[in-house]
Design a protein around this motif. Structure first.
Motif, PDB file in Angstrom:
ATOM      1  N   LYS A   1      -1.781   3.932   4.276  1.00 50.35           N
ATOM      2  CA  LYS A   1      -2.215   5.256   4.957  1.00 50.35           C
ATOM      3  C   LYS A   1      -1.378   5.606   6.239  1.00 50.35           C
ATOM      4  CE  LYS A   1      -6.560   4.689   5.465  1.00 50.35           C
ATOM      5  NZ  LYS A   1      -7.835   4.963   5.808  1.00 50.35           N
ATOM      6  N   ASN A   2      -1.136   4.436   7.042  1.00 49.53           N
ATOM      7  CA  ASN A   2      -0.280   4.574   8.153  1.00 49.53           C
ATOM      8  C   ASN A   2       1.137   4.916   7.747  1.00 49.53           C
ATOM      9  OD1 ASN A   2      -2.426   3.729   9.767  1.00 49.53           O
ATOM     10  ND2 ASN A   2      -1.852   1.763  10.012  1.00 49.53           N
ATOM     11  N   ALA A   3       1.722   4.407   6.810  1.00 52.82           N
ATOM     12  CA  ALA A   3       3.085   4.725   6.333  1.00 52.82           C
ATOM     13  C   ALA A   3       2.978   6.193   5.939  1.00 52.82           C
ATOM     14  CB  ALA A   3       3.382   4.027   5.268  1.00 52.82           C
ATOM     15  N   TYR A   4       2.258   6.659   5.143  1.00 47.44           N
ATOM     16  CA  TYR A   4       2.092   8.152   4.872  1.00 47.44           C
ATOM     17  C   TYR A   4       2.164   9.212   6.102  1.00 47.44           C
ATOM     18  CZ  TYR A   4       1.744   8.373  -0.163  1.00 47.44           C
ATOM     19  OH  TYR A   4       2.220   8.268  -1.467  1.00 47.44           O
ATOM     20  N   GLN A   5       1.155   8.567   7.066  1.00 49.95           N
ATOM     21  CA  GLN A   5       1.027   9.562   8.188  1.00 49.95           C
ATOM     22  C   GLN A   5       2.146   9.338   9.076  1.00 49.95           C
ATOM     23  OE1 GLN A   5      -2.547   7.310   9.594  1.00 49.95           O
ATOM     24  NE2 GLN A   5      -3.913   9.122   9.138  1.00 49.95           N
ATOM     25  N   THR A   6       2.731   8.390   9.008  1.00 48.67           N
ATOM     26  CA  THR A   6       4.268   8.343   9.916  1.00 48.67           C
ATOM     27  C   THR A   6       5.230   9.101   9.266  1.00 48.67           C
ATOM     28  OG1 THR A   6       3.698   5.929  10.539  1.00 48.67           O
ATOM     29  CG2 THR A   6       6.104   6.741  10.597  1.00 48.67           C
TER      30      THR A   6
END
Length: 114
Positions: free
Chosen positions: A68-73
């Motif tokens: 999820k963090n990778a998608y948000q980044t």
């Protein structure tokens, strides 16, 4: 001569950003549902197998949070990059519109022979 266009298609970018936002929201709901199930298991099942299950779920949650963090980044960087390309385009047009007369014509004509 047609000036090169650095601008991106805003409608396409908005569509991609909206798709990413929808996907991130879906991911957050899925993670919440898994957390709710895990809490139920913790509250109602006290056995060695439930402990192993909970450890696997916690590992999954940790990895899913990283995803999820990778998608948000990616979403943030994509949005920022879109703005930077459009800013560069505007600055290039502004710089190019100042050409005209004198030495700048000589440089332009030297770089763009007819």
């Amino acid at each position: 001569m047609v000036a090169p266009n650095l601008q991106t298609d805003d409608a396409v970018v908005r569509s991609v950003l909206a798709t990413l936002e929808t996907h991130i929201d879906t991911m957050m709901r899925a993670a919440s549902q898994v957390e709710a199930v895990n809490r139920e298991v913790q509250d109602h099942f006290k056995a060695a197998c439930s402990t192993a299950y909970q450890q696997k779920i916690e590992d999954w949650q940790s990895r899913y949070q990283q995803l999820k963090n990778a998608y948000q980044t990616f979403h943030a960087n994509f949005s920022s990059g879109h703005g930077q390309v459009n800013t560069a385009h505007d600055e290039a047009l502004e710089t190019g519109s100042g050409w005209g007369g004198g030495a700048s014509d000589e440089v332009r004509n030297g770089l763009n022979p007819r």
